[in-house]
Design a protein around this motif. Structure first.
Motif, mmCIF file in Angstrom:
data_model
loop_
_atom_site.group_PDB
_atom_site.id
_atom_site.type_symbol
_atom_site.label_atom_id
_atom_site.label_comp_id
_atom_site.label_asym_id
_atom_site.label_seq_id
_atom_site.Cartn_x
_atom_site.Cartn_y
_atom_site.Cartn_z
ATOM 1 N N ARG A 1 0.842 -1.202 0.000
ATOM 2 C CA ARG A 1 0.000 0.000 0.000
ATOM 3 C C ARG A 1 0.867 1.237 0.000
ATOM 4 N N PHE A 2 0.333 2.312 -0.569
ATOM 5 C CA PHE A 2 0.972 3.630 -0.464
ATOM 6 C C PHE A 2 -0.031 4.598 0.148
ATOM 7 N N GLY A 3 0.467 5.640 0.779
ATOM 8 C CA GLY A 3 -0.406 6.692 1.293
ATOM 9 C C GLY A 3 -0.917 6.378 2.682
ATOM 10 N N LYS B 1 -3.927 0.609 -2.824
ATOM 11 C CA LYS B 1 -3.341 -0.732 -2.837
ATOM 12 C C LYS B 1 -2.677 -0.920 -4.192
ATOM 13 N N ALA B 2 -1.384 -0.628 -4.250
ATOM 14 C CA ALA B 2 -0.678 -0.730 -5.528
ATOM 15 C C ALA B 2 -0.559 -2.187 -5.950
ATOM 16 N N VAL B 3 -0.356 -3.075 -4.963
ATOM 17 C CA VAL B 3 -0.329 -4.514 -5.219
ATOM 18 C C VAL B 3 -1.278 -5.141 -4.208
ATOM 19 N N GLY C 1 0.462 -4.933 -18.113
ATOM 20 C CA GLY C 1 -0.791 -4.292 -17.692
ATOM 21 C C GLY C 1 -0.712 -2.809 -17.950
ATOM 22 N N PRO C 2 -1.844 -2.121 -17.848
ATOM 23 C CA PRO C 2 -1.872 -0.689 -18.142
ATOM 24 C C PRO C 2 -1.125 0.122 -17.080
ATOM 25 N N SER C 3 -0.867 1.369 -17.404
ATOM 26 C CA SER C 3 -0.156 2.257 -16.493
ATOM 27 C C SER C 3 -0.849 2.300 -15.135
ATOM 28 N N GLY C 4 -0.066 2.170 -14.077
ATOM 29 C CA GLY C 4 -0.611 2.290 -12.726
ATOM 30 C C GLY C 4 -1.178 0.994 -12.162
ATOM 31 N N CYS C 5 -1.050 -0.125 -12.880
ATOM 32 C CA CYS C 5 -1.677 -1.373 -12.404
ATOM 33 C C CYS C 5 -0.839 -2.082 -11.346
ATOM 34 N N GLY C 6 0.407 -1.613 -11.120
ATOM 35 C CA GLY C 6 1.200 -2.197 -10.035
ATOM 36 C C GLY C 6 2.393 -3.038 -10.481
ATOM 37 N N LYS C 7 2.761 -2.957 -11.747
ATOM 38 C CA LYS C 7 3.868 -3.771 -12.257
ATOM 39 C C LYS C 7 5.193 -3.409 -11.595
ATOM 40 N N THR C 8 5.529 -2.111 -11.635
ATOM 41 C CA THR C 8 6.801 -1.665 -11.068
ATOM 42 C C THR C 8 6.847 -1.947 -9.571
ATOM 43 N N THR C 9 5.727 -1.706 -8.898
ATOM 44 C CA THR C 9 5.690 -1.934 -7.449
ATOM 45 C C THR C 9 5.952 -3.414 -7.147
ATOM 46 N N THR C 10 5.344 -4.306 -7.916
ATOM 47 C CA THR C 10 5.573 -5.745 -7.724
ATOM 48 C C THR C 10 7.057 -6.072 -7.901
ATOM 49 N N PHE D 1 13.450 -3.023 -3.057
ATOM 50 C CA PHE D 1 13.359 -1.564 -2.922
ATOM 51 C C PHE D 1 12.103 -1.145 -2.166
ATOM 52 N N TYR D 2 11.081 -2.004 -2.147
ATOM 53 C CA TYR D 2 9.881 -1.769 -1.345
ATOM 54 C C TYR D 2 9.655 -2.969 -0.446
ATOM 55 N N GLN D 3 9.095 -2.699 0.736
ATOM 56 C CA GLN D 3 8.698 -3.752 1.670
ATOM 57 C C GLN D 3 7.197 -3.950 1.566
ATOM 58 N N ASP E 1 12.642 -3.524 -15.721
ATOM 59 C CA ASP E 1 11.481 -2.629 -15.658
ATOM 60 C C ASP E 1 11.464 -1.752 -16.897
ATOM 61 N N GLU E 2 10.633 -2.096 -17.859
ATOM 62 C CA GLU E 2 10.500 -1.334 -19.108
ATOM 63 C C GLU E 2 11.880 -0.953 -19.652
ATOM 64 N N PRO E 3 12.760 -1.927 -19.874
ATOM 65 C CA PRO E 3 14.147 -1.581 -20.190
ATOM 66 C C PRO E 3 14.324 -0.931 -21.556
HETATM 67 N N1 LIG Z 1 6.230 5.715 -4.163
HETATM 68 C C1 LIG Z 1 4.886 5.796 -4.345
HETATM 69 N N2 LIG Z 1 4.117 6.557 -3.533
HETATM 70 C C2 LIG Z 1 2.770 6.613 -3.686
HETATM 71 N N3 LIG Z 1 2.099 5.957 -4.637
HETATM 72 C C3 LIG Z 1 2.799 5.183 -5.485
HETATM 73 C C4 LIG Z 1 4.232 5.065 -5.387
HETATM 74 N N4 LIG Z 1 4.658 4.232 -6.375
HETATM 75 C C5 LIG Z 1 3.553 3.865 -7.042
HETATM 76 N N5 LIG Z 1 2.436 4.428 -6.528
HETATM 77 C C6 LIG Z 1 1.054 4.212 -6.991
HETATM 78 O O1 LIG Z 1 0.816 2.820 -7.014
HETATM 79 C C7 LIG Z 1 0.108 2.429 -8.180
HETATM 80 C C8 LIG Z 1 0.918 1.413 -8.972
HETATM 81 O O2 LIG Z 1 2.089 2.053 -9.478
HETATM 82 P P1 LIG Z 1 3.203 1.300 -10.342
HETATM 83 O O3 LIG Z 1 4.337 2.231 -10.508
HETATM 84 O O4 LIG Z 1 3.483 -0.015 -9.732
HETATM 85 O O5 LIG Z 1 2.440 1.108 -11.713
HETATM 86 P P2 LIG Z 1 2.975 0.497 -13.111
HETATM 87 O O6 LIG Z 1 2.068 -0.634 -13.435
HETATM 88 O O7 LIG Z 1 4.409 0.251 -13.046
HETATM 89 O O8 LIG Z 1 2.634 1.693 -14.132
HETATM 90 P P3 LIG Z 1 3.492 2.289 -15.393
HETATM 91 O O9 LIG Z 1 3.177 1.392 -16.559
HETATM 92 O O10 LIG Z 1 2.904 3.651 -15.578
HETATM 93 O O11 LIG Z 1 4.936 2.295 -15.012
HETATM 94 C C9 LIG Z 1 -0.187 3.709 -8.920
HETATM 95 O O12 LIG Z 1 -1.481 4.130 -8.575
HETATM 96 C C10 LIG Z 1 0.865 4.676 -8.406
HETATM 97 O O13 LIG Z 1 0.400 6.002 -8.465
#
Ligand SMILES: Nc1ncnc2c1ncn2[C@@H]1O[C@H](COP(=O)(O)OP(=O)(O)OP(=O)(O)O)[C@@H](O)[C@H]1O
Ligand SMILES: [Mg+2]
Length: 361
Positions: A14-16, A23-25, A42-51, A58-60, A164-166
């Motif tokens: 979670r963030f925030g 819930k990013a993931v 997945g589309p932008s913001g779906c949580g790929k990078t966070t996963t 880098f994230y817990q 990550d999107e290399p």
């Molecule tokens: N450090 C952060 N602080 C707060 N919210 C975050 C943070 N990192 C990501 N988020 C939020 O978590 C959600 C998932 O973000 P994430 O970066 O994992 O998406 P993504 O699938 O990689 O998207 P993209 O294709 O745009 O890179 C988004 O709603 C994003 O705004």
């Protein structure tokens, strides 16, 4: 090299705070197969990078376990995990030479100089960068910079490669070339790789398995061919290329074939005991699963609504039935039909997939 699996067990990140929590993931579980390349799509913001960042350390995650080769790594910082990450922006040190950039991690580990030299030379050779040791990043093309970034990760001998999107900073042609290079390298090393991209074509072309994500959750897991041909949800079907969702009715069932009607004509499909006579079904038809017809019992009438010439194919939107628009690809086209042309089209039976009608939520 030893091939190791990576497992995510119910990961939530979670963030925030308070009302603003995202819930990013969201309870993601998956076993990434050892020695294979899995794409996270997945589309932008779906949580790929966070996963990916949870796997890299880098994230817990607030909940769940991350296992590499069966061992829990949640408590380990990134540099103690057996993973290596290649970032979109390369993250090279601009003032250092190619050699020093690649040697960086080995120097941090305080390896003896001869060993550093040997490992860097080997890494540069694998990435076809030999001879560029003394250049700085700004003296390299985008593709070469990305190779340096990969070499820098490889020399640390990670058991798992994370991308990550290399390739998103490269032009279209180089992107296609480099994705082939990354795939070759991964197959040659037989290393477990997890590759984040929002580009469905990139994901399909290089992966053994795809994980399609939507709003922090895994929507479908499967081989590229399965996900393309048998999308589990409308979200997946829509995200992975263009899809027609057509309404059909089961006319007759029986072994070995059943009949499905659509737009007042019918066609045969292999029998499928999920369906009953009279049942309304969704026919999932990709644009290439519909073709022009000479006529015959399965042909239905349509009117060209629009035509897009794309070189190897013409993509038509065709009005059928009571004005439904279907999208059809005419491959290897020798003619271009204009708007308003009357046509006959048919469904290619073995190219479609029938689904139960999804209940509206
Ligand atoms: N450090 C952060 N602080 C707060 N919210 C975050 C943070 N990192 C990501 N988020 C939020 O978590 C959600 C998932 O973000 P994430 O970066 O994992 O998406 P993504 O699938 O990689 O998207 P993209 O294709 O745009 O890179 C988004 O709603 C994003 O705004
Ligand atoms: Mg991202």
């Amino acid at each position: 090299m030893k091939k190791v699996p990576v497992a995510l067990l119910n990961i939530t990140k979670r963030f925030g705070k308070g009302e603003e929590i995202i819930k990013a993931v969201d309870r993601v579980s998956h076993e990434f197969e050892a020695g294979k390349l899995t794409a996270l799509l997945g589309p932008s913001g779906c949580g790929k990078t966070t996963t990916l960042r949870c796997i890299a350390g880098f994230y817990q995650p607030e909940e769940g376990d991350i296992l590499v080769d069966g061992k829990r790594v949640n408590h380990l910082p990134p540099y103690s995990r057996p993973t290596g990450t290649v970032f979109q922006n390369y993250a090279l040190f601009p003032h250092m030479t190619v050699f020093e950039n690649v040697a960086y991690g080995l120097r941090v580990k305080k390896l003896p100089e001869p060993e550093i030299k040997q490992k860097v030379a080997q890494g540069l050779e694998i990435l076809q960068l030999s001879g560029m040791e003394d250049r700085r990043p700004d003296q390299l093309s985008g593709g070469q910079q990305q190779r340096v970034a990969i070499a820098r990760v490889l020399v640390n001998e990670p058991q798992v490669l994370l991308f990550d999107e290399p390739l998103s900073n490269l032009d279209a042609k180089l992107r296609v070339y480099m994705r082939g290079e990354i795939r070759n390298l991964q197959e040659r090393l037989e290393i477990t790789a997890i590759y984040v991209t929002h580009d469905q074509e990139e994901a399909m072309s290089i992966s053994d398995t795809m994980l399609v994500m939507n709003q922090g959750r895994v929507e479908q897991v499967g081989s590229p061919l399965d996900i393309y041909r048998k999308p589990a949800t409308e979200f997946v079907a829509d995200f992975i290329g263009m899809t027609n969702f057509l309404r059909g009715t089961i006319k007759s069932t029986g072994d070995p074939r059943m009949r499905v009607s659509i737009y007042n004509v019918s066609f045969e499909l292999p029998a499928d005991d999920r369906f009953d006579v009279g049942e309304v079904v969704t026919i999932v038809a990709r644009p290439e699963a519909i073709r022009f017809s000479e006529g015959g019992e399965a042909a239905f009438n349509g009117t060209i609504h629009s035509a897009f010439f794309l070189g190897s194919l013409v993509r038509y939107e065709i009005a059928v039935g009571d004005g439904d628009l279907i999208t059809m690809d005419d491959s290897n086209p020798v003619r271009l039909l204009s708007k308003g042309s009357k046509v006959k089209v048919e469904i290619i039976p073995h190219s479609v997939y029938l689904k139960k009608v999804e209940k509206t939520k």
